[in-house]
Enzyme design. Structure first.
Site, mmCIF file in Angstrom:
data_model
loop_
_atom_site.group_PDB
_atom_site.id
_atom_site.type_symbol
_atom_site.label_atom_id
_atom_site.label_comp_id
_atom_site.label_asym_id
_atom_site.label_seq_id
_atom_site.Cartn_x
_atom_site.Cartn_y
_atom_site.Cartn_z
ATOM 1 N N CYS A 63 64.956 -17.321 3.228
ATOM 2 C CA CYS A 63 66.138 -18.009 2.709
ATOM 3 C C CYS A 63 66.350 -19.255 3.560
ATOM 4 O O CYS A 63 65.414 -19.712 4.214
ATOM 5 C CB CYS A 63 67.362 -17.088 2.699
ATOM 6 N N ALA A 64 67.551 -19.777 3.605
ATOM 7 C CA ALA A 64 67.795 -21.005 4.370
ATOM 8 C C ALA A 64 67.814 -20.751 5.874
ATOM 9 O O ALA A 64 67.149 -21.440 6.634
ATOM 10 C CB ALA A 64 69.100 -21.653 3.939
#
Length: 187
Positions: A63-64
């Protein structure tokens, strides 16, 4: 606790299936090369396909910054699927100087989630401040947003991002999961 890989460890891996659990706009803005986009909210719909793919290849979830991938890894573990996360997410991947791929969203241009959060929070603060000229109670909106941002920073979570992620333009169209389903069957 989710086992994680550093960006350089993941870059050295060969044959690993990488699933990016961010929204389509974030994914399109830049992702680990070769990663499939399977937003976190859509993961339960494709558990069988992910299980089959994980039986053939090692699975890494991205994810980020690492929070959503940890959530996804926990969901996968509950379903009996082993997966590792990318320590620090695509933010750490970029910081390590590793390349990212971008994907076009020809039908729409969706801002990255952090940009949406900044825009929404800033707009709500301005509305609260402008409203305080009419009634002092409106300043509570600005104070609430400020408190939420502080909590977000301390806890490394973001309730506003969760809420924004549920908006239609941040969710993949139902037909958008078909290519992911096919790719998982091949992987």
């Amino acid at each position: 606790m989710t086992r994680t890989l550093s960006p350089t460890e993941l870059a050295a891996e060969d044959g690993t299936l990488i699933i990016d659990v961010r929204g389509p706009g974030e994914y399109a803005a830049g992702h680990v090369p070769g990663a499939l986009n399977l937003p976190l909210d859509s993961l339960p719909q494709l558990l069988d396909e992910v299980r089959a793919a994980a039986a053939r290849r090692e699975l890494v979830v991205v994810c980020a910054a690492g929070m959503r991938s940890a959530t996804a890894c926990a969901q996968l573990a509950t379903a009996g699927i082993e997966a590792r996360g990318l320590d620090g997410g695509t933010d750490a991947w970029r910081a390590a100087g590793l390349p990212v791929e971008t994907a076009a969203l020809p039908e729409r241009n969706v801002w990255a989630m952090d940009r949406q959060v900044r825009f929404t929070a800033g707009s709500l603060v301005l509305i609260g401040l402008a409203g305080s000229l009419v009634t002092p109670w409106a300043a509570l909106l600005s104070a609430g947003i400020a408190g939420g941002l502080v909590y977000s920073g301390v806890s490394n979570t973001c309730g506003m991002a969760v809420m924004l992620g549920k908006l239609p333009f941040n969710r993949p169209r139902p037909t958008a999961l078909a290519p992911v389903r096919e790719a998982l069957q091949i992987a």
